[in-house]
Design a protein around this motif. Structure first.
Motif, PDB file in Angstrom:
ATOM      1  N   TYR A   1       0.883  -1.252  -0.205  1.00 50.46           N
ATOM      2  CA  TYR A   1       0.054   0.129  -0.408  1.00 50.46           C
ATOM      3  C   TYR A   1       1.278   1.169   0.102  1.00 50.46           C
TER       4      TYR A   1
ATOM      5  N   THR B   1      -4.741  -5.610  -2.604  1.00 48.96           N
ATOM      6  CA  THR B   1      -4.543  -4.586  -2.934  1.00 48.96           C
ATOM      7  C   THR B   1      -5.210  -3.882  -3.993  1.00 48.96           C
TER       8      THR B   1
ATOM      9  N   TYR C   1      -5.491  -0.382  -6.542  1.00 51.71           N
ATOM     10  CA  TYR C   1      -5.254   1.582  -7.202  1.00 51.71           C
ATOM     11  C   TYR C   1      -6.190   1.553  -7.548  1.00 51.71           C
TER      12      TYR C   1
ATOM     13  N   GLN D   1      -6.063   4.967 -10.788  1.00 56.55           N
ATOM     14  CA  GLN D   1      -5.462   5.981 -12.042  1.00 56.55           C
ATOM     15  C   GLN D   1      -6.143   6.789 -12.338  1.00 56.55           C
TER      16      GLN D   1
ATOM     17  N   PRO E   1      -0.708   5.861 -10.339  1.00 58.39           N
ATOM     18  CA  PRO E   1      -1.804   5.274  -9.834  1.00 58.39           C
ATOM     19  C   PRO E   1      -1.929   5.542  -8.008  1.00 58.39           C
ATOM     20  N   ARG E   2      -3.110   5.908  -7.397  1.00 56.61           N
ATOM     21  CA  ARG E   2      -3.045   5.801  -6.168  1.00 56.61           C
ATOM     22  C   ARG E   2      -3.674   4.726  -5.782  1.00 56.61           C
ATOM     23  N   PHE E   3      -3.272   4.231  -4.082  1.00 56.88           N
ATOM     24  CA  PHE E   3      -3.246   3.499  -3.320  1.00 56.88           C
ATOM     25  C   PHE E   3      -4.489   3.036  -3.119  1.00 56.88           C
TER      26      PHE E   3
END
Lengths: 112, 110
Positions: free
Chosen positions: A99, B34, B36, B38, B44-46
């Motif tokens: 993360y 996980t 992400y 974009q 991309p972001r978590f």
């Protein structure tokens, strides 16, 4: 604010030239990465570095080179050997956790 | 390495709940799931991460069945600003680097 900075945002290259994309982070992350993204595609790993003065090839390293002389910096050189360099290039740094990836805003490289 | 499979694209309307399912039949015992997000011309972001059952944060929920061979990202009441590509990743801290597939392109219509 902590973050990761890529420059320039747009870059034009003539065929046969080498160009260097800058990536700087002030997050104190040990690991840094370079990804390439083509239109409508996912990200492909070019190179990554887990510590200073050490880096490993990713899935598409041919035609690219990197250095990691400082923890904060991980520049990518697109050499003339890269036959199809037009793409969106993303740099990321990480704490190591899944993360914990922080991406830059990218550099769009176009060959003219 | 666990391979992931997710739909190429999905369409929705504002205000609806969107569920994106990811298959990962070969997930390892120590792997986490996980997601992400974009947006165009951005990195991309978590969004969210989970190991089993259900995880919820202010953005999304992640549902993981007991066998962990799949997972579902749930976006409640989407808006136009949720139009993006969503990537499902499976791995652990021992992995060398994240591997992104093609993701799911979500288009939200007014």
């Amino acid at each position: 604010d902590g973050g990761i900075t890529q420059s320039p945002k747009y870059l034009f290259r003539k065929e046969g030239q080498n160009v260097t994309l800058s990536c700087e982070q002030n997050l104190n992350h040990d690991a840094m990465y370079w990804y390439r993204q083509d239109p409508g595609q996912g990200l492909r790993l070019i190179y990554y570095s887990q510590i200073v003065n050490d880096f490993q090839k990713g899935d598409i390293a041919e035609g690219y080179s990197v250095s990691r002389e400082k923890k904060e910096s991980f520049p990518l050189t697109v050499t003339s050997a890269q036959k199809n360099p037009t793409a969106f290039y993303l740099c990321a740094s990480s704490t190591g956790a899944l993360y914990g990836y922080t991406f830059g805003s990218g550099t769009r490289l176009t060959v003219v | 390495l666990a391979k992931t499979t997710q739909p190429i694209s999905m369409d929705s309307y504002e205000g609806q709940e969107v569920n994106i399912t990811c298959s990962h039949n070969n997930i390892a015992t120590n792997d986490y799931i996980t997601w992400y997000q974009q947006f165009p011309s951005q990195g991309p972001r978590f969004i969210i991460q989970g190991y089993k059952t259900k995880v919820t944060n202010e953005v999304a929920s992640l549902f993981i069945p007991a066998d962990r061979k799949s997972s579902t990202l749930s976006l409640p009441r989407v808006s136009l600003s949720d139009t993006a590509v969503y990537y499902c990743l499976v791995g652990n801290t021992g992995r060398r680097a994240l591997t992104f597939g093609s993701g799911t392109r979500l288009q939200v219509q007014p």
